[in-house]
Design an enzyme around this catalytic site. Structure first.
Site, PDB file in Angstrom:
ATOM      1  CB  SER A  37      -1.030  -0.103   1.190  1.00 61.04           C
ATOM      2  OG  SER A  37      -1.706  -1.301   1.388  1.00 61.04           O
ATOM      3  CD  GLU A  58       1.324  -0.428  13.268  1.00 60.21           C
ATOM      4  OE1 GLU A  58       0.997  -0.637  14.283  1.00 60.21           O
ATOM      5  OE2 GLU A  58       0.716  -1.062  12.294  1.00 60.21           O
ATOM      6  CG  HIS A 108      -3.846   4.423   2.187  1.00 54.64           C
ATOM      7  ND1 HIS A 108      -2.585   4.281   1.500  1.00 54.64           N
ATOM      8  CD2 HIS A 108      -4.657   3.559   1.646  1.00 54.64           C
ATOM      9  CE1 HIS A 108      -2.825   3.245   0.803  1.00 54.64           C
ATOM     10  NE2 HIS A 108      -4.076   2.852   0.712  1.00 54.64           N
ATOM     11  CG  ASP A 116     -10.199   0.634   4.001  1.00 49.45           C
ATOM     12  OD1 ASP A 116     -10.760  -0.209   3.695  1.00 49.45           O
ATOM     13  OD2 ASP A 116      -8.888   0.775   3.892  1.00 49.45           O
ATOM     14  NE  ARG A 166      -7.873   3.439  -1.736  1.00 52.01           N
ATOM     15  CZ  ARG A 166      -8.871   3.868  -2.199  1.00 52.01           C
ATOM     16  NH1 ARG A 166      -9.161   5.303  -2.472  1.00 52.01           N
ATOM     17  NH2 ARG A 166      -9.592   2.848  -2.766  1.00 52.01           N
TER      18      ARG A 166
END
Lengths: 311, 264
Positions: A37, A58, A108, A116, A166
């Site tokens: 992504s 993360e 994104h 989403d 995105r």
């Protein structure tokens, strides 16, 4: 995994830059299960020995990047903008505080991320990262500028956060104009007379569209791509307010703490100027198409035009 | 000999914390035998070249036990007595929590628990990518393992097969507010770490011979190794031993005198 596309999203520019930066052996890429992504996947495919997969973790990823930076590497870590926020304290305490140079990319970003839903739509990332001392914060508007700015991070002296988007956006730069692009130096995309529209990210092309429409009404607005939110290009802002009666800021980000806030903070304490901030009001998003969501929260060409007319 | 160095370090620790009127004596005294053993037998470093790129790294993740680190750095020539005397004062190289930006010989900026092992993984990966020989040692507290990031890091270190990375867990059974098993029971930490793919050895963290043997074992074993060192918080000063109130409290004048008498 698709190849880097031409005329793509800013995240494609990030991925393309990493591939070119691979010539420098100091460059290391870190992933948290979203490389496809964020587009670090292209680097992984070519240079697996310098790609570190941390899984869906993360906080660990950011702290590992700090350790790599302390040993002479130039780490580029990426995930979704929203999930990078989970590691905010690791960025603050583990990277920036000791003065380590690691680069974090949140893809994104923004409400336009879409279907989403609100859990994936970071609208506060630019705000939180710019509060960290010494942090560079960027939000490029197209693939070419994302690539150019990411390339410049190789020899950058500060840690950075870059938000990419995105969706594909029209290119605001070409092979010539991109050569002028510099971290911390805003780009004048359109000359004007008495109003300035300062935008970042996916809203830049809407700002240009609005300015083009307004010119037919005799309103001539400057359009600035403020790709670097911090450090803010105050030189250009000073120049604009010496001739403009007002500024309209436009961002796919909360109006609290982002581009509009940073310009307001600067001007309110130096040269008070009338400012209209267009961004996400104090609210969360929801599932929906990108354009539908932008319309829902008022991030439209029409709203930019109206703000300029009123100013 | 190393026992003598550890005793001197204990004296530095209580003096530093007393002078500053603040600091963390308990976890410094529990960790100091391990740190002296590590610096005395394993760490390849050079006080005349603190930024030597091929040096071994020591990541003090339980960074509140900074007096323990400063005391050993003083013993081996990185810090002066006046540096120690400045502990926690404005402009001092001896910051409240160890900080690589301020202190030669410190490889990590601590203060927020749970981040050190991840940082150490970064160091170990860099060493391997650059085909270097340097090793990375991480020390963390037992209470610190309550941080979720520790387990993210434990999982990833064994996944990346980092032979050049080892950890020492100072199992002193006390954390800030109270005993660890009162705040959040961590249970059989050795089994838990082993189940994440680490080689694990449990030792008495105050027996210098066992400490040195365990460090050598970790150094020569071809997988990431964890030494679970059972220690006594406040070790060496009777009224601080096993006493949660000396986790983060300075001794007063009288207590300092008593402590130094016991540490002769």
């Amino acid at each position: 995994m698709s190849a880097p596309s031409s005329g793509g999203a800013s995240r494609d520019g990030y991925g393309a830059a990493l591939l070119e930066l691979a010539n420098d052996p100091r460059v290391v890429v870190l992933e948290a299960d979203l490389g496809k992504s964020t587009k670090s996947c292209h680097f992984r495919a070519e240079h697996p020995e310098r790609t570190v997969s941390l899984g869906i973790a993360e906080q660990n990823m950011v702290s590992v990047a700090a350790g790599l930076a302390s040993c002479g590497k130039v780490p580029f870590a990426s995930t979704f903008a929203i999930f990078s926020e989970r590691a905010f304290e690791q960025v603050r305490n583990g990277v920036a505080r000791p003065g380590l140079v690691a680069h974090l990319c949140g893809s994104h970003g923004g409400i336009h991320t879409g279907t989403d839903g609100s859990s994936a739509q970071s609208i506060e990332d630019l705000a939180i990262y710019r509060t960290i001392p010494g942090m560079t914060v960027m939000h490029p508007c197209d693939d070419l500028s994302a690539k150019a700015l990411t390339m410049q991070l190789l020899n950058h002296k500060s840690p950075s956060y870059t938000r990419t988007a995105r969706n594909k956006t029209p290119r605001m730069y070409d092979e010539d104009t991109i050569k002028e692009l510099k971290i911390g130096k805003a780009s004048m995309l359109r000359e004007g007379v008495d109003i300035a529209i300062i935008a970042c990210g996916v809203m830049v092309h809407k700002a240009v569209t609005a300015a083009n429409n307004l010119s037919k009404e005799g309103i001539h607005a400057y359009v600035v791509d403020m790709h670097t939110i911090k450090p803010l290009d105050t030189e250009l802002i000073n120049k604009l307010v010496s001739t403009c009666k007002g500024i309209v800021t436009v961002e796919d980000h909360s109006i609290i703490g982002g581009l509009g806030s940073s310009i307001s903070e600067y001007l309110s304490t130096t040269k008070p100027t009338k400012i209209t901030m267009i961004g996400v009001e104090d609210r969360f998003g929801e599932s929906g198409g990108s354009e539908e969501l932008l319309e829902l929260v008022g991030l439209t060409v029409e709203r930019i035009e109206e703000a300029c007319r009123v100013l | 000999m190393l026992e003598d160095a550890a005793k001197r370090c204990r004296q530095h620790i209580v003096k530093m914390v007393h002078k500053a009127g603040a600091g963390h004596p308990g976890g410094s005294l529990s960790a100091i035998d391990l740190i002296v053993g590590l610096y005395g037998t394993q760490m390849r470093i050079d006080a005349s070249n603190p930024n030597w790129t091929d040096r071994d790294r020591f990541v003090m993740s339980k960074g509140h036990a900074s007096p323990a680190v400063y005391s050993i750095l003083h013993e081996i020539g990185f810090l002066s007595q006046s540096d120690l005397d400045g502990f926690r004062t404005l402009g001092s190289v001896c910051q409240g929590h160890v900080d690589m930006k301020w202190t030669d010989g410190v490889d990590f900026s601590a203060g927020s628990l749970g981040m050190g092992l991840s940082f150490g993984i970064g160091c170990a990966l860099a060493s391997r990518m650059d085909e270097k020989e340097y090793n990375t040692w991480v020390m963390m507290g037992d209470g610190e393992t309550q941080e979720g990031q520790v387990w993210e890091a434990l999982m990833s270190a064994s996944y990346h097969n980092l032979n050049n990375l080892n950890i020492i867990i100072d199992r002193n059974r006390i954390q800030n507010d109270d005993f660890v098993d009162v705040q959040m029971e961590i249970g059989d930490i050795a089994s838990k770490v082993a189940s994440f793919g680490w080689a694990v050895k449990e030792i008495d963290g105050h027996d210098m011979e066992l400490v040195i043997d365990a460090l050598q074992w970790a150094s020569s074993t071809a997988s990431p190794c964890a030494i679970i060192a059972h220690t006594v918080k406040g070790k060496g000063v009777s009224f601080m031993e096993d006493n949660p109130s000396f986790h983060g409290k300075a001794p007063n004048d009288e207590e300092l005198m008593l402590a130094l008498e016991e540490l002769q």
